[in-house]
Each structure stands twice: as C-alpha cells, then as structure tokens.
Enzyme design. Structure first.
Site, mmCIF file in Angstrom:
data_model
loop_
_atom_site.group_PDB
_atom_site.id
_atom_site.type_symbol
_atom_site.label_atom_id
_atom_site.label_comp_id
_atom_site.label_asym_id
_atom_site.label_seq_id
_atom_site.Cartn_x
_atom_site.Cartn_y
_atom_site.Cartn_z
ATOM 1 N N ASP A 15 -16.634 31.831 10.073
ATOM 2 C CA ASP A 15 -15.550 32.152 9.153
ATOM 3 C C ASP A 15 -15.249 33.638 9.338
ATOM 4 O O ASP A 15 -16.056 34.394 9.895
ATOM 5 C CB ASP A 15 -15.912 31.811 7.701
ATOM 6 C CG ASP A 15 -14.651 31.691 6.834
ATOM 7 O OD1 ASP A 15 -13.581 32.209 7.251
ATOM 8 O OD2 ASP A 15 -14.720 31.088 5.745
HETATM 9 C C1 BGC Z 1 -11.382 31.465 4.804
HETATM 10 C C2 BGC Z 1 -11.110 30.498 5.953
HETATM 11 C C3 BGC Z 1 -9.942 30.968 6.756
HETATM 12 C C4 BGC Z 1 -10.205 32.394 7.237
HETATM 13 C C5 BGC Z 1 -9.070 32.969 8.035
HETATM 14 C C6 BGC Z 1 -11.493 32.897 5.288
HETATM 15 O O1 BGC Z 1 -11.572 33.806 4.232
HETATM 16 O O2 BGC Z 1 -12.575 31.092 4.147
HETATM 17 O O3 BGC Z 1 -10.872 29.203 5.473
HETATM 18 O O4 BGC Z 1 -9.709 30.103 7.834
HETATM 19 O O5 BGC Z 1 -10.396 33.231 6.102
HETATM 20 O O6 BGC Z 1 -7.968 33.205 7.225
#
Ligand code: BGC
Length: 822
Positions: free
Chosen positions: A230
């Site tokens: 993530d």
């Molecule tokens: C979220 C993800 C997301 C990523 C990129 C993170 O904070 O948990 O689901 O894909 O950001 O935006």
C-alpha cells in the site's frame, strides 16, 4: 518476447534479470513516481502505470478536468449478486484504464464489512467472505481479460480505519483462513496479477513484511503475480525485502530506494530475493504489455455503451427493503410528484478517499425523475432541512474566475513575496494535486461567488500549514494548522477543512480569496468550500410537508454526508441526523404514498422504516444515479439488489462494532461470527438480513432437489423450483445456506454457501441451480495446519435471506473423496 496472452516463460524472465546489475534491479523495486514504476530500456521495459479504483479509474492525476466514468460503490456492486454484470463492469474499468494509459488498477478491495462503522465500508463488497470472493473474482476476470491488471487489496484484515497505518489485528487462525483470507484465495484462483499488502499488522508483524505473503499467498495458493505495498506502507528495508513483498510504492523515495542495494551487499538481504521480485515485476509487465514491443491492447468499449451499463448497474444494485405496494409508480397516472430532500438535488455518488474520481456529469435523482415524467406529470422539488455536513467545495455552478470571468475559480501559485508565479482557471475548489510552479510558497484560490441567499455563509479552507480566507477584503480566518498525521489519504485527499462565517448578499458578487502556505511534508492538497446559511429547520420542514400534501406521491431522498463515510476515519454513529429523520417522518405522515430513498455507502439507522410506504437503498450509485433510480421507481427495471450486509435497527444492536485498538491491538474476538453469522449466534433480529431485498413480483418456493450424499471434496448442485405468483415478470435470487448443528468443531449457526438468480414470467415456474463449491463444506484445522471436511449430515437451508428460510433439505457428506451431482 511474450505470447499473445502476455505469458513470458520463466527462463526468458531469468535471462532478463541476469542482464541487470544490482543497482538496476533495485531501481525497479520502488516507484519512479507516485503512480509509475521505473523503466529500463536495456531490457525493453517501460514504466507501468497504476491508478486507483475501485469506483472508477482516476488516472495519474487528481484533476477535475480529466474526468472518469463513475461506477456505483462496491457495496452497491456487492448488492447485485450478479457475476455477469460484475464482469461487464470490469470490462468498463479496463476500457477506462486503457483510455487513460493505465496498466494496473488498484482494485478490487476485498476486505469485509466486519462492522457497520468501517470508514471504507462503501469500498468493500459484503460482510460475507464467499459473496465477496465471487463478486471480486468476477470483477478481476472482467478487467484482466482485456490486459489490464487488477490488484486484490488490502491483504489482509484491513477492515477498519482507526489507527489504520499501525493497528495490529489479532485473530484466530480459523477466522483468518475461513473468513478474511478467503476472498484473496478466490482472487488468486481467478488469476489476479497483483495483490496489495495493507498498512496494518497481523499478529505483531506489519503486512508488508508478513510471512502470509509467502505462505499461503505465493506458495500454497500459487500466486505468481506481484505483491505491491500500500502507498508508503514500506517503512523499513530488510524485513519487507526478506519477506515476499515485491514492489514498494510510491517513489522515488522509499527505504528500498535508499538502502536495499547496500542491504544486499552487506548480506542482510539475499540477492536471490531481489531477483525474484524483479522477475515478478517483469512478469506483470509482460502481462500488461509493458515489456518488449508488445502492442497496447485495444480498449474494449462496452457493447451497450458505458452510460447504459452504469445505469443498469444502479438498478441492479438498488435494494428495495419494504414496499406496501406504492412501487413501482405508474408514470402515466401521476398528477404531481413531490421530490424532497437535499440529496435529491445533490446526491452523494461516491465515498471519500483514494477511491474518488471526478465524474464528467452526474444525473441527480431529481433530474432522473424529471426526465422520466417530462410531458406526463408535474414534479415539484423541496430541499427540506439541511443535513449536517461540511460546506461543499466551490464549483462552476456558483463561482466564476475573477480574471477570465469564466465559470470556475482562479488558482495562483505565489512566491515568498506574494508574487504570482503561475495562474490557471480550475473548475473545482477541490485541488488535490495543484501544479506548482518552481518556488511556490503559497497556493491561492480566488473566486467570485454568486450567493443565492442573503445571510451568514460558511466558508472553508482545507489543508495543512497557515490557512487564510478573505471575503470582500476582510480576513475571516487566519490560523496555523500543522500536519499531525502521516496518513496519505488525509494529507493528500481529505485534509481537514477549517471554517469561518461572513455575511453576503444575494445578487451581489462576493470576492473570496483563500490561501494555503506550503510546509514541507504536509502535502499540497487545498480545498476551498462555501455553504449558504442553513434554512430555518421548522420552516423548511413545513415547506416539505406542504409539498408532500399537495402531491400524489413523494420521493424523499436522505443520506450520509461527506464527513460520514471516508477513508482514514471510522464512523462513530449510524444516524442520518435528526433533521433528515424528522423530514422522512413528517413527509410520510403527510402523504401515505411516500417512498424513502437512502443514499449511503453503508448501513444507517432507519428509525422511520415502517412509516414510509416504501424504502429503497440507492447506496452511492455513481454517475448515473438518477437515471437508474428513476428506472426502478417507475418500474422500467426491477430493483435487482439484495443486501450484501445485515443492517441493524440501531448501532447498539449490532454484534460487532469495535474498531478502536486497545494498546495498538484490535482483537477480532468474534472469530468466525461476523455479519449474519453474528446475529444468528446472538439470537437477535436485525432490521434487515443479509440477502434481503424485494422485487416487483411475488414468489412461491415449490421444492428443493439436492443430492442425499456427496463425496468430501465434491461440488454439488441444489435445484430449487420457484414460481412467479405475481403479475409482473421478475428475477428471484435463491440462496442456499448450510448448517451443521451437532458439529465437533465450532461453526456459524448457518453460513451462506451459494445462490442463483432466475427470471420468470407471471405464473411461470423456474428452477434455480445453486452450485455449492467444495470449499463451502471445509473448515481449517489449526491442529493439522490444513483444510478438513467433517463427514456427516449437513442441513441445506434454502431461502430469500439469511433470516427467511423457505425450505430445508439434508446432504450427507462422506469421508471419501467422491462425486457430487454438479
Ligand atoms: C489506500 C489504497 C490506495 C493507495 C493509493 C492508500 O492510502 O489505502 O487503497 O490504493 O492509497 O491511493
């Protein structure tokens, strides 16, 4: 280099890896930018472009001028119980990805509705692992069959938001395997090309360095794709590198970029681990056409057109909770229809956070209803009391850019002395990634607001650092707001909005200037918002009641606000607020033909649910909200949805609500018993069960035909005869649950095992063939470290929801592997 399906033999991948020295390999394992991986021309590798989903493909920038198709929220898709439709929607996402040059879509979210309070509830499909598994697998197939990678996220047990970057989830091995890992296992079976490791920890280890990435994900399940972190979830070098994480996103800075090559040279991380990560990255690149001279896949445009598909999806996910016969409305026999509620004219079409996109246009419920009744009936609109919520970002409807006089706002970048470095007109006050000229110290937004009411307006500016607002030359807000979070969703997407009031007059332009001073490390997202004074509540209520009295029927739309359902926060309550609850009650009392439409991504309390003639859940319906809703209200489509999650009458009744860690730990103490399983165990009644939802006809369950005996690992089919006893053609979602009352192992009271939908004309019988997969019968044995099937007799419960069983049968499961009847 690759064959048609993008498969590159492992020995070819090995040869490519061999061509790279350590530095070049390590360079590939951190993003080159926020959304791109690095290229390496020497091996024919271009950058791989990622973009958030799941409700639409934003592309590489948060920019209101680059719009996207906006799907219904995942909770609405979970409500369709329709794999075919999910696959088509996956195709639409693929077409959008290809249009925007995106290779990897960061979706679907396969976490579960463990509690109704989860801030990203709207972004997940269901409370049930099996329904989530099927829905997610269908979407993955739909995306990937067009050469666009799906990413199953967030691996694993990332089911709430409180302290989401650090929370350490504790859960039993059985709950982990049978409940939370199950949708990911199905995603791997569906051939998913990427899996995203979450921010959270499980059993004391953060997910980006977790042994679960190796086993079961890559080993036992045979996942051969890429394990990506993530965003900013890699916080150290060695542990994630030694574990089976492959790619640290975003970049260019990351602990791996800084230190991984040295860690290999020092012997802290074996080079073979780096090679394996690069091999997986190259395999993904080959699959999406980013390796060698593979041509880009052509966008597969949905046959029926994106808008028609999205409109169909709205109707397919709408859940009719109750109906005393008022629905469907007959458009040819309506003199006056009163549409009431702020959400009717200004619906919430998506949840907050990284899933957000800018849709090109939204059909509001009011517009959808008006379009349907044009030339046939009169439609009145009354807003009613305002829901409690933050002011809305500025938009082209209310503001002009003072420099050009065109609709929108003027965005200026200023240096330390206040000199203008650059300026451009923008179409929204939500500026999440403003382009900054070199040397920018302050982001400024100017707008001429045309107030539609005189009075004390609320103005807001969101971001971190020093924030100011001036209205007509008077400073009404000036404060320092240091950034106290490292959550990227809050820093870059939903920074807190600070507000102040100023008196403005209708018909006289108000000149608004908001500034945000940039402080390193606190992002650049800047939000400028304004809201008119709230109308007097009693007066607004009285107007709504008067409109309801004069109408032949009423559509009242209520819902959650931007504060309620968003990434980065869990909810603290499920209330729509007194203003909206009083509105439905008053309107329903004034007109017995009142349809309440609920516009929320997840459960809310509906204390008036028995007072309105019909209650329809629209979820966050996406851009075609009003078009699909009108189809349902006027009977052009049946409400196709069934609840993917049990709805409590009141939060206090819900069996699983804890999202707040204690000493950093969040115990999933309910074990296997979430969702309907928890309600069944507690022996209490929710307001509406998992699986519940009405169509526009009635059904009689006539009989069940199931095998008496099946082998331990066999799939089998339960055939259920149902007759349409109503006067309209319809679709019925026949559900099968299993129970094992005298089991030697702990079990849910009953658990969802499968469903099938049938269509029938009035009076006609149809047979639903529900396939029960072998996994429905197995349980995880912590003692043996493996799956087991307990022989003996299982009850088969056939019905319309987890709480409405129409028929029972029994199936004896043998000890031997053997045949089913499937
Ligand atoms: C979220 C993800 C997301 C990523 C990129 C993170 O904070 O948990 O689901 O894909 O950001 O935006």
């Amino acid at each position: 280099m690759s064959d048609e399906r993008g498969t590159v033999p492992d020995d070819m991948l090995d040869k490519l890896v061999d061509k790279l020295d350590l530095e070049r390999k390590v360079r590939l394992l951190t993003g080159a930018t926020t959304w791109r991986t690095a290229a390496d021309a020497t091996i024919g590798l271009r950058e791989i472009v990622c973009s958030d989903g799941p409700a639409g493909i934003r592309g590489e920038t948060w920019d209101e001028r680059r719009t996207s198709c906006l799907l219904p929220s995942a909770s609405a898709l979970g409500a369709t119980w329709d794999d075919r439709l999910l696959r088509q929607l996956g195709g639409l996402l693929a077409a959008e990805a290809l249009r925007k040059g995106v290779d990897v879509v960061l979706a679907p979210t396969l976490n579960l509705h463990r509690t109704p309070l989860g801030g990203r509830h709207f972004e997940c499909f269901s409370e049930d692992p099996e329904l989530t598994a099927r829905t997610g697998a269908a979407l993955i197939r739909g995306l990937q069959e067009h050469g666009v990678a799906a990413t199953a996220k967030h691996f694993v047990a990332n089911d709430s938001e409180t302290d989401r970057l650090r929370v350490d989830v504790r859960l039993s091995e059985r709950a982990l395997r049978e409940v939370y890992l199950a949708p990911f296992e199905a995603a791997v079976e569906a051939g998913v090309w990427a899996v995203m490791a979450g921010y959270n920890g499980v059993d004391g280890t953060t997910m980006t360095a977790h042994p679960l990435l190796a086993e079961p994900l890559k080993g036992e399940w045979g996942f051969d794709g890429l394990a990506v972190s993530d965003w900013a979830a890699v916080r150290t070098t060695d542990e994630p590198a030694r574990a089976a994480l492959d790619l640290a996103m975003p970049g260019p800075a990351s602990p791996w970029a800084a230190d991984l090559a040295q860690a290999v040279r020092d012997g802290r991380v074996p080079e073979s681990a780096v090679d394996e990560k690069v091999r997986r990255l190259l395999r993904l690149a080959a699959r999406v056409g980013a390796l060698g001279d593979a041509p880009r896949h052509r966008p597969p445009l949905p046959g029926e057109g994106a808008r028609r598909l999205l409109r169909r999806a709205v109707a397919a996910g709408s859940v009719l909770l109750r109906n005393d016969g008022v629905l469907p409305l007959d458009p040819t026999h309506l003199g006056t229809l009163a549409v009431i509620g702020a959400h009717a004219a200004s619906p919430r079409v998506q949840g907050g956070g990284s899933a957000g996109v800018f849709p090109s246009a939204v059909v509001t419920p009011l517009a959808g209803v008006r379009a349907c009744l044009r030339g046939r009936g009169r439609v009145t609109y009354t807003a009613g009391p305002s829901p409690d919520g933050p002011p809305e970002p500025l938009d082209t409807g209310r503001c002009t850019d003072p420099r050009s006089g065109e609709p929108g706002v003027l965005l200026r970048c200023l240096d330390a002395e206040g000199n203008e470095l650059s300026a451009e007109r923008r179409l929204s006050g939500r500026l999440l990634e403003p382009d900054l000229a070199p040397g920018t110290r302050t982001v400024e937004v100017r707008a001429l607001l045309r107030p539609e009411t005189t009075g004390s307006w609320t103005f807001g500016v969101g971001g971190f650092g020093r924030l100011t607002i001036e209205v007509d030359g008077e400073v009404i807000l000036d404060g320092d707001h240091p950034c106290e979070t490292d959550d990227p969703a809050i820093v870059h997407v939903t920074p807190p909005v600070h507000t102040a009031r100023a008196h403005v007059e209708r018909g006289r332009h108000a000149h608004l200037v908001a500034r945000r001073e940039l402080v390193p490390g606190s992002g650049r997202a800047t939000i400028v918002a304004a809201a008119p004074p709230r109308p007097d509540r009693d007066k607004a209520l009285a107007e709504a009641v008067a409109a309801a009295r004069e109408a032949d029927a009423v559509i009242v739309v209520v819902g959650t606000t931007e504060h309620d359902e968003t990434e980065g926060h869990d909810r603290t309550h499920l209330s729509l607020g007194d203003a909206q609850n009083d509105l439905v009650r008053a309107v329903a009392a004034a007109n017995p033909r009142t349809v309440a439409v609920v516009n929320s991504g997840g459960p809310v309390e509906l204390p008036w649910r028995d007072e309105a003639a019909a209650v329809l859940l629209a979820w966050f319906p996406g851009q075609e909200a009003g078009a699909g809703l009108a189809d349902v209200l006027f009977g052009r489509s049946e409400p196709g949805g069934r609840l993917p999650t049990t709805w409590a009458a009141a939060l206090a009744d819900a069996p699983v609500t804890r999202t707040r860690p204690v000493d950093g730990r969040l115990d999933y103490e309910e074990g296997l018993h979430i969702g309907h399983r928890a309600w069944l165990r507690a022996g209490t009644e929710p307001a509406f069960w998992f699986g519940h939802g009405l169509g526009y006809t009635t059904w009689r369950y006539e009989g069940v035909d199931a095998p008496d005996h099946v082998g331990a690992d066999a799939a089998f089919t339960v055939r259920v005869a149902v007759r349409n006893t109503g006067t309209r053609a319809g679709r019925e979602v026949v559900q099968v649950y299993l129970a094992r009352p005298d089991s030697a192992v702990e079990r849910p009271v009953r658990w969802y095992a499968g469903h099938a939908a049938v269509h029938a004309e009035p009076g006609e019988e149809a047979v639903a063939e529900v396939l029960v997969a072998p996994r429905a019968l197995r349980h995880w044995s912590p003692q043996d470290g493996g799956w087991r099937v307990e022989p003996g007799t299982y009850r088969l419960l056939v019905g319309r929801s987890a709480g409405a069983v129409e028929h029972e049968a029994a199936v004896a499961v043998g000890t031997e592997p053997g045949e089913g009847n499937a």
